[in-house]
Design a protein around this motif. Structure first.
Motif: not given
Ligand code: AMP
Ligand code: TRP
Length: 331
Positions: A147, A149, A186, A198
């Protein structure tokens, strides 16, 4: 032409969510036929913040099971636990003698994560990107599907590899990030201004890949949106923009196609209802397969062990080459 080598990692810290799935795991699964694939449960990275040993041990197996259930195929890909291959820690040391404090100080993830730590910040949280660079460089990785990040960490990996090669001679291959067009970032469903994660509190923050249809429905229907009605991508309206991003990641639609699809919708409720159905159906096979595989933990452990054994010689060869280049060891 040499085959691409794909490497990626995920922290075995439980609660894999649709950000992990659309940002990373889905690409891992769909790309399996095109390259050599190595996927790593980065348990040493997980230790950079406090963990309960028994919970961590259980989550390593749980995360491995979810990845296999998602479609990681042991006939095509290696799936292993980071600390099972000692070379990860070993190469990290050599890279720490190449990288600078200034480089690590620029890492935005460190800044964010260290601020959210209530107690002390551990040294490992600061040097985390060096361990990640070691993960990638050990296997002569060409592509790293992650992703958004993680982009900065991969750029750092390239910088370290370049610095090392320029100083000591060509040992490392420079990796490229592979970031998906849709789903690379997301956001939280309870707060679309923060990345879905998470560890965020709140039961309506994330859709987890193992959530029941009922849980998925509750989370999506309660997603934060503004008081408008138009279903359009608009940075000023992060809630609806995030829901559209999830829709695009799950269906493969472009943002324009998604907007056209919802042009005659009566409001955000229509988008949410359709998204619930899509997510339930997308995640159903994963959830069912996970239930089957969970009943057979010894098979999962066997896959992890055999993968680690198979890749250790590659890691060993790279560390030995790095050591020789740096002039350490008895020769
Ligand atoms: P982590 O949970 O931090 O171990 O992340 C595992 C993978 O999921 C990495 O490739 C991340 O970039 C990706 N990822 C984590 N959170 C998100 C998110 N909210 N959106 C998209 N990708 C994500
Ligand atoms: N830092 C990554 C994350 O938090 C996980 C990771 C560790 C990783 N080592 C890696 C990802 C190597 C790609 C390649 O998401």
């Amino acid at each position: 032409m040499a085959r691409n080598v794909v490497f990626s990692g995920i922290q075995p810290t439980g609660g894999i969510h649709i950000g992990n799935y659309f940002g990373a795991i889905k690409q891992w699964v769909t790309g399996q036929d095109d390259a050599e694939n190595i996927f790593c449960l980065v348990d040493m990275h997980a230790l950079t913040v406090p963990q309960d040993p028994a919970a961590l041990r259980a989550q390593i197996l749980e995360t491995a099971t979810v990845l296999l259930a998602a479609g990681i195929d042991p006939a095509k890909s290696r799936l292993f636990v980071q600390s099972d291959v000692r070379e990860h820690g070993e190469l990290t040391w050599y890279l720490s003698c190449v990288g600078s404090m200034g480089q690590l100080n620029r890492m935005t993830q460190f800044k964010e994560k260290s601020e959210s730590q209530k107690g002390e910040v551990r040294v490992g949280l600061f040097t985390y990107p060096l361990l990640m660079a070691a993960d990638i460089l050990l296997y002569k990785t060409t592509h790293v599907p992650v992703g958004e990040d993680q982009k900065q960490h991969i750029e750092l990996t390239r910088d370290l590899a370049q610095r090392f090669n320029a100083t000591y001679g060509e040992v490392f291959v420079l990796p490229e990030p592979a970031i998906p067009k849709a789903g690379a970032r997301i956001m939280g469903l309870d707060d679309p201004t923060v990345k879905m994660s998470k560890s965020a509190p709140g039961s309506y923050h994330a859709v987890r890949v193992l959530d029941s249809p009922d849980q998925i429905k509750k989370t999506v229907m309660s997603a934060q949106t503004d008081s408008g009605r138009d279903i359009r991508v608009d940075p000023a309206r992060p809630g609806v923009t995030n829901l559209l991003a999830i829709y695009c990641a799950a269906t493969g639609a472009t943002p324009e196609e998604a907007e056209a699809h919802f042009a005659s919708a009566r409001g955000y409720g229509d988008l949410k209802k359709e998204l619930v159905e899509i997510l339930v159906e997308t995640l159903r096979p994963l959830r069912e397969r996970n239930a089957e595989l969970s009943a057979d933990p010894s098979t999962v452990r066997d896959i992890l062990r055999r993968s680690a054994e198979a890749i250790t010689p590659i890691a060993r060869e790279t560390v030995d080459a790095a050591k020789r280049a740096m002039g350490v060891g008895s020769g």
